[in-house]
Every structure is written in C-alpha cells, then in structure tokens.
Design a protein around this motif. Structure first.
Motif, PDB file in Angstrom:
ATOM      1  N   TYR A 157       0.780  -1.233   0.000  1.00  0.00           N
ATOM      2  CA  TYR A 157       0.000   0.000   0.000  1.00  0.00           C
ATOM      3  C   TYR A 157       0.820   1.296   0.000  1.00  0.00           C
ATOM      4  N   GLU A 161      -1.704   5.461  -2.817  1.00  0.00           N
ATOM      5  CA  GLU A 161      -2.407   5.768  -4.054  1.00  0.00           C
ATOM      6  C   GLU A 161      -3.647   4.891  -4.213  1.00  0.00           C
ATOM      7  N   LYS A 162      -4.588   5.401  -4.964  1.00  0.00           N
ATOM      8  CA  LYS A 162      -5.765   4.632  -5.329  1.00  0.00           C
ATOM      9  C   LYS A 162      -6.086   4.951  -6.778  1.00  0.00           C
ATOM     10  N   ASN A 163      -6.133   3.901  -7.595  1.00  0.00           N
ATOM     11  CA  ASN A 163      -6.362   4.066  -9.032  1.00  0.00           C
ATOM     12  C   ASN A 163      -5.345   5.025  -9.655  1.00  0.00           C
ATOM     13  N   GLY A 164      -4.091   4.900  -9.199  1.00  0.00           N
ATOM     14  CA  GLY A 164      -3.024   5.700  -9.765  1.00  0.00           C
ATOM     15  C   GLY A 164      -2.959   7.133  -9.292  1.00  0.00           C
ATOM     16  N   GLU A 165      -3.780   7.482  -8.299  1.00  0.00           N
ATOM     17  CA  GLU A 165      -3.808   8.862  -7.803  1.00  0.00           C
ATOM     18  C   GLU A 165      -3.508   8.891  -6.313  1.00  0.00           C
TER      19      GLU A 165
END
Length: 204
Positions: free
Chosen positions: A72, A87-91
């Motif tokens: 993570y 990050e989440k979905n590349g952001e």
C-alpha cells in the motif's frame, strides 16, 4: 616478599585484559543483535505509517507488516525528510510525514497523515517520547490517538487544527492531569501540520 612494582604491573595488565575481554564480548553481542534491532526499528516504523493511514495488517508478524506496507505505501524524499503516501487508481490520496517537537520532559517524535487535498487529518501515532507513565505517557493510548482521525483541517482558526474541548470548536479531549503534555502535543501537531501543508504541500 612480593615485589610491589611487579604486583602493580600485574594488576594493570590484569585490568587491561579484563577490559579488553568485555569490550570484545560487548562488540560481539552488538554485532549479533544489530540486524535484529534494525529489523525491529523498521517494523515499528512500518507499523506506525500503516496506523496513521488506518491500514490494519491484522498481524504483529514483521513479515506480514512488511508485505502490507509494500503493498500500500510508497515514499519520496523531500528535502531531508522521507514522506510516505498511498495511491488509489493511480492517484495519491494521502500523505504521512514526520512530526517533531518538545513536550514536558523531552522531545516527541511522531507521524501524522493528511488527505492529499490537505482538508482532513487521517491519523497520528508516536515513535518516541519521555512523558510520565500514567499521565502524559497516555498520549500513546488508543482512545487518545483515535480521536484525531477525520478531523476537518479547513475549519481551523489561525492554524489551530487541533483544539481541546470545551474551547469553542474544540474537536478532541485532553488527558486529565496532564495539561502541559496535552498542550504540547496540540501545539506540536498544529505547527507541523501547518508547516507541511504550506511548505511541503506546494511541492506535491
């Protein structure tokens, strides 16, 4: 009759040998335990970063903690500090950064996590402190740390993100009987959060 000079030389040589023996013994023990100490320190840091991000590895096993951390958490160097992020979905959605200051009995080292838009305090945790056990030392208790999760950073007055009740707009409770430590923790986090948002935040 014992020669006093020889006796004195013998005593000095004996002390030198004893000192050398224990020096080498301690050096050997330090060498053998250095890897374990380094692993424990790294595990403690990883656990702290996961905690402020509110990520639970569901285990105290160093290997599981490492695997969860690597899954993570990412890091980047900004100046002389290591900043962590997820990050989440590349952001990027959150940052964690070191917090340092002086309380009643010495320095406090901690970490704080904020949302990527700097509107919410996600969590805090402590690396080290010298506060009195049972009083100021209670800053490491779960009830105290957990109340900092989700604090709105946009409603601060003069960078007072953290305010103790019953003050107007108070959002957390201080530790009873540990006013000086509580106030120090408040001021340390307010100052470090403000500095991060205004100085480091512009480079993200």
């Amino acid at each position: 009759m014992i020669n006093s000079k020889n006796s004195f030389v013998y005593t000095i040589l004996f002390m030198i040998l004893i000192t050398a023996f224990f020096t080498f013994l301690l050096a050997g023990l330090n060498h053998m335990t250095s890897d374990a100490i380094a692993l424990n320190e790294e595990t403690d840091l990883r656990s702290t970063i996961l905690y402020v991000f509110d990520i639970n590895p569901n285990s105290n096993d160093p290997k599981i903690i490492e695997e969860t951390f690597d899954k993570y958490v990412e890091s980047k160097q900004i100046g002389d500090e290591t900043i962590y992020y997820i990050e989440k979905n590349g952001e990027i959605i959150a940052y964690a950064f070191p917090v340092n200051g002086v309380a009643l009995w010495g320095s406090i080292q901690a970490y704080a996590s904020v949302s990527a838009d700097f509107t919410e305090l996600l969590g805090i945790d402590f690396i080290s402190h010298n506060e009195t056990p049972g009083l100021g030392g209670r800053i490491t208790e779960e009830w105290f740390k957990e109340q900092f999760r989700g604090l709105d950073l946009t409603k601060s007055d003069n960078e007072e993100y953290i305010k103790y009740r019953p003050a107007p707009n108070g959002n957390v409770d201080a530790i009873t009987g540990a006013t000086i430590t509580s106030n120090a923790v408040r001021d340390i986090f307010n100052e470090n959060i403000h500095e991060f948002i205004n100085k480091e935040g512009g480079e993200m």
